[in-house]
Write a protein that holds these residues in place. Structure first.
Motif, PDB file in Angstrom:
ATOM      1  N   ILE A 202       0.825  -1.214   0.035  1.00 44.32           N
ATOM      2  CA  ILE A 202      -0.082   0.076   0.122  1.00 44.32           C
ATOM      3  C   ILE A 202       0.949   1.194   0.130  1.00 44.32           C
ATOM      4  O   ILE A 202       0.580   2.177  -0.884  1.00 44.32           O
ATOM      5  CB  ILE A 202      -0.988   0.057   1.262  1.00 44.32           C
ATOM      6  CG1 ILE A 202      -2.024  -0.980   0.754  1.00 44.32           C
ATOM      7  CG2 ILE A 202      -1.671   1.324   1.437  1.00 44.32           C
ATOM      8  CD1 ILE A 202      -2.968  -1.301   2.019  1.00 44.32           C
ATOM      9  N   LEU A 203       1.815   0.967   1.008  1.00 40.52           N
ATOM     10  CA  LEU A 203       2.752   2.464   0.798  1.00 40.52           C
ATOM     11  C   LEU A 203       3.663   2.533  -0.407  1.00 40.52           C
ATOM     12  O   LEU A 203       3.640   3.558  -0.883  1.00 40.52           O
ATOM     13  CB  LEU A 203       3.709   2.301   2.044  1.00 40.52           C
ATOM     14  CG  LEU A 203       2.962   2.553   3.480  1.00 40.52           C
ATOM     15  CD1 LEU A 203       4.210   2.394   4.439  1.00 40.52           C
ATOM     16  CD2 LEU A 203       2.658   4.050   3.465  1.00 40.52           C
ATOM     17  N   ASN A 204       3.883   1.564  -0.898  1.00 35.58           N
ATOM     18  CA  ASN A 204       4.806   1.539  -2.227  1.00 35.58           C
ATOM     19  C   ASN A 204       3.867   2.099  -3.386  1.00 35.58           C
ATOM     20  O   ASN A 204       4.244   2.956  -4.078  1.00 35.58           O
ATOM     21  CB  ASN A 204       4.906   0.103  -2.672  1.00 35.58           C
ATOM     22  CG  ASN A 204       5.915   0.181  -3.813  1.00 35.58           C
ATOM     23  OD1 ASN A 204       7.012   0.823  -4.099  1.00 35.58           O
ATOM     24  ND2 ASN A 204       5.758  -0.673  -4.792  1.00 35.58           N
ATOM     25  N   TYR A 205       2.599   1.736  -3.532  1.00 32.52           N
ATOM     26  CA  TYR A 205       1.648   2.269  -4.192  1.00 32.52           C
ATOM     27  C   TYR A 205       1.293   3.874  -3.967  1.00 32.52           C
ATOM     28  O   TYR A 205       1.437   4.616  -5.068  1.00 32.52           O
ATOM     29  CB  TYR A 205       0.395   1.552  -4.324  1.00 32.52           C
ATOM     30  CG  TYR A 205      -0.775   2.134  -5.355  1.00 32.52           C
ATOM     31  CD1 TYR A 205      -0.674   1.893  -6.496  1.00 32.52           C
ATOM     32  CD2 TYR A 205      -1.765   2.805  -4.760  1.00 32.52           C
ATOM     33  CE1 TYR A 205      -1.598   2.369  -7.512  1.00 32.52           C
ATOM     34  CE2 TYR A 205      -2.757   3.482  -5.549  1.00 32.52           C
ATOM     35  CZ  TYR A 205      -2.676   3.350  -6.957  1.00 32.52           C
ATOM     36  OH  TYR A 205      -3.650   3.836  -7.779  1.00 32.52           O
ATOM     37  N   TRP A 206       1.155   4.054  -2.749  1.00 34.97           N
ATOM     38  CA  TRP A 206       0.936   5.467  -2.514  1.00 34.97           C
ATOM     39  C   TRP A 206       2.063   6.456  -2.724  1.00 34.97           C
ATOM     40  O   TRP A 206       1.864   7.573  -3.186  1.00 34.97           O
ATOM     41  CB  TRP A 206       0.646   5.521  -0.876  1.00 34.97           C
ATOM     42  CG  TRP A 206       0.325   7.037  -0.297  1.00 34.97           C
ATOM     43  CD1 TRP A 206       1.170   7.774  -0.004  1.00 34.97           C
ATOM     44  CD2 TRP A 206      -1.173   7.295   0.093  1.00 34.97           C
ATOM     45  NE1 TRP A 206       0.440   9.003   0.527  1.00 34.97           N
ATOM     46  CE2 TRP A 206      -0.877   8.479   0.583  1.00 34.97           C
ATOM     47  CE3 TRP A 206      -2.532   6.777   0.111  1.00 34.97           C
ATOM     48  CZ2 TRP A 206      -1.833   9.359   0.911  1.00 34.97           C
ATOM     49  CZ3 TRP A 206      -3.154   7.710   0.367  1.00 34.97           C
ATOM     50  CH2 TRP A 206      -3.015   8.744   0.832  1.00 34.97           C
ATOM     51  N   LEU A 207       3.342   6.034  -2.560  1.00 33.94           N
ATOM     52  CA  LEU A 207       4.509   6.911  -2.869  1.00 33.94           C
ATOM     53  C   LEU A 207       4.942   6.824  -4.196  1.00 33.94           C
ATOM     54  O   LEU A 207       5.641   7.621  -4.565  1.00 33.94           O
ATOM     55  CB  LEU A 207       5.658   6.310  -2.006  1.00 33.94           C
ATOM     56  CG  LEU A 207       5.395   6.368  -0.478  1.00 33.94           C
ATOM     57  CD1 LEU A 207       6.665   5.909   0.348  1.00 33.94           C
ATOM     58  CD2 LEU A 207       5.312   7.982   0.066  1.00 33.94           C
ATOM     59  N   ARG A 208       4.231   5.885  -5.117  1.00 29.41           N
ATOM     60  CA  ARG A 208       4.646   5.634  -6.626  1.00 29.41           C
ATOM     61  C   ARG A 208       6.006   5.394  -6.475  1.00 29.41           C
ATOM     62  O   ARG A 208       6.718   6.030  -7.601  1.00 29.41           O
ATOM     63  CB  ARG A 208       4.014   6.992  -6.983  1.00 29.41           C
ATOM     64  CG  ARG A 208       2.774   7.317  -7.277  1.00 29.41           C
ATOM     65  CD  ARG A 208       1.805   6.545  -7.831  1.00 29.41           C
ATOM     66  NE  ARG A 208       0.491   7.177  -8.193  1.00 29.41           N
ATOM     67  CZ  ARG A 208      -0.643   6.636  -7.787  1.00 29.41           C
ATOM     68  NH1 ARG A 208      -0.491   5.754  -6.539  1.00 29.41           N
ATOM     69  NH2 ARG A 208      -1.880   7.244  -7.823  1.00 29.41           N
ATOM     70  N   ALA A 209       6.572   4.498  -5.760  1.00 27.11           N
ATOM     71  CA  ALA A 209       7.868   4.172  -5.613  1.00 27.11           C
ATOM     72  C   ALA A 209       8.185   2.760  -6.362  1.00 27.11           C
ATOM     73  O   ALA A 209       7.233   2.027  -6.611  1.00 27.11           O
ATOM     74  CB  ALA A 209       8.287   4.239  -4.332  1.00 27.11           C
ATOM     75  N   ASP A 210       9.324   2.572  -6.871  1.00 27.36           N
ATOM     76  CA  ASP A 210       9.410   1.243  -7.273  1.00 27.36           C
ATOM     77  C   ASP A 210      10.367   0.312  -6.303  1.00 27.36           C
ATOM     78  O   ASP A 210      11.230  -0.284  -6.381  1.00 27.36           O
ATOM     79  CB  ASP A 210      10.157   1.147  -8.539  1.00 27.36           C
ATOM     80  CG  ASP A 210       9.341   1.889  -9.693  1.00 27.36           C
ATOM     81  OD1 ASP A 210       8.243   1.583  -9.552  1.00 27.36           O
ATOM     82  OD2 ASP A 210      10.093   2.567 -10.723  1.00 27.36           O
ATOM     83  N   LEU A 211       9.894   0.441  -4.973  1.00 32.48           N
ATOM     84  CA  LEU A 211      10.621  -0.282  -3.692  1.00 32.48           C
ATOM     85  C   LEU A 211      10.365  -1.763  -3.727  1.00 32.48           C
ATOM     86  O   LEU A 211      11.246  -2.606  -3.337  1.00 32.48           O
ATOM     87  CB  LEU A 211      10.344   0.070  -2.592  1.00 32.48           C
ATOM     88  CG  LEU A 211      10.591   1.958  -2.355  1.00 32.48           C
ATOM     89  CD1 LEU A 211       9.927   2.185  -0.946  1.00 32.48           C
ATOM     90  CD2 LEU A 211      12.122   2.057  -2.440  1.00 32.48           C
ATOM     91  N   ILE A 212       9.098  -2.185  -4.296  1.00 35.37           N
ATOM     92  CA  ILE A 212       8.922  -3.555  -4.135  1.00 35.37           C
ATOM     93  C   ILE A 212       8.583  -3.957  -5.767  1.00 35.37           C
ATOM     94  O   ILE A 212       7.712  -3.596  -6.462  1.00 35.37           O
ATOM     95  CB  ILE A 212       7.692  -3.681  -3.287  1.00 35.37           C
ATOM     96  CG1 ILE A 212       7.766  -3.256  -2.041  1.00 35.37           C
ATOM     97  CG2 ILE A 212       7.181  -5.059  -3.282  1.00 35.37           C
ATOM     98  CD1 ILE A 212       6.684  -3.261  -1.071  1.00 35.37           C
ATOM     99  N   THR A 213       9.263  -5.148  -5.913  1.00 31.90           N
ATOM    100  CA  THR A 213       9.182  -5.784  -7.088  1.00 31.90           C
ATOM    101  C   THR A 213       8.560  -7.138  -6.987  1.00 31.90           C
ATOM    102  O   THR A 213       8.718  -7.841  -5.781  1.00 31.90           O
ATOM    103  CB  THR A 213      10.639  -5.942  -7.914  1.00 31.90           C
ATOM    104  OG1 THR A 213      11.585  -6.509  -7.240  1.00 31.90           O
ATOM    105  CG2 THR A 213      11.004  -4.331  -8.059  1.00 31.90           C
ATOM    106  N   ALA A 214       8.485  -7.911  -8.151  1.00 25.36           N
ATOM    107  CA  ALA A 214       7.978  -9.361  -8.064  1.00 25.36           C
ATOM    108  C   ALA A 214       9.038 -10.209  -7.686  1.00 25.36           C
ATOM    109  O   ALA A 214       8.816 -11.028  -7.001  1.00 25.36           O
ATOM    110  CB  ALA A 214       7.377  -9.558  -9.705  1.00 25.36           C
ATOM    111  N   ASP A 215      10.254  -9.865  -8.152  1.00 28.80           N
ATOM    112  CA  ASP A 215      11.465 -10.917  -7.649  1.00 28.80           C
ATOM    113  C   ASP A 215      11.847 -10.490  -6.232  1.00 28.80           C
ATOM    114  O   ASP A 215      12.061 -11.585  -5.549  1.00 28.80           O
ATOM    115  CB  ASP A 215      12.821 -10.102  -8.207  1.00 28.80           C
ATOM    116  CG  ASP A 215      12.747 -10.595  -9.918  1.00 28.80           C
ATOM    117  OD1 ASP A 215      12.064 -11.902 -10.178  1.00 28.80           O
ATOM    118  OD2 ASP A 215      13.170 -10.010 -10.630  1.00 28.80           O
ATOM    119  N   LEU A 216      11.628  -9.345  -5.629  1.00 29.40           N
ATOM    120  CA  LEU A 216      11.709  -9.076  -4.215  1.00 29.40           C
ATOM    121  C   LEU A 216      10.519 -10.106  -3.323  1.00 29.40           C
ATOM    122  O   LEU A 216      10.752 -10.504  -2.494  1.00 29.40           O
ATOM    123  CB  LEU A 216      11.419  -7.839  -3.784  1.00 29.40           C
ATOM    124  CG  LEU A 216      11.679  -7.315  -2.479  1.00 29.40           C
ATOM    125  CD1 LEU A 216      13.050  -7.614  -1.845  1.00 29.40           C
ATOM    126  CD2 LEU A 216      11.064  -5.802  -2.110  1.00 29.40           C
TER     127      LEU A 216
END
Length: 117
Positions: free
Chosen positions: A65-79
């Motif tokens: 949710i925070l990754n989406y909110w911040l529009r960041a690429d912190l979380i990937t499918a590989d992670l």
């Protein structure tokens, strides 16, 4: 809940990531864990597995949710593929030890049966 947020904030301060991300994640995991403990009877292994599963789900749901909110690429499918199973396994291994430490320090916790009275 405050302790969970503090642990996550400590992770954020010691790491080099986004400040508050781990704090919110660990707090999200604690919220779902409290929900499980409130409504599921203390039935040993089943409750332990459900508690750990909900803690990991709550933590990663807050991260997403925070990754989406911040529009960041912190979380990937590989992670997600590599980290989530490792976090679940590590939490599953450490949970019984943590429960004993908490029971020793604060006494046994109340279950849902005691809240009904």
């Amino acid at each position: 809940m405050l302790a969970a947020y503090g642990v996550g904030l400590g992770q954020d301060l010691l790491g080099s990531g986004t400040l508050g991300l781990h704090a919110a994640g660990v707090a999200g995991g604690a919220l779902l864990t409290l929900l499980v403990r409130r409504y599921v009877a203390d039935s040993g292994v089943f409750q332990m597995l459900l508690t750990v599963l909900m803690a990991v789900v709550g933590q990663w749901l807050a991260f997403l949710i925070l990754n989406y909110w911040l529009r960041a690429d912190l979380i990937t499918a590989d992670l997600l593929r590599t980290s989530v199973p490792l976090v679940f396994a590590g939490t599953l291994v450490l949970y019984p030890l943590w429960e004993r430490v908490v029971a020793w320090a604060f006494g046994s916790r109340s279950g849902p049966e005691e809240h009904l009275a």
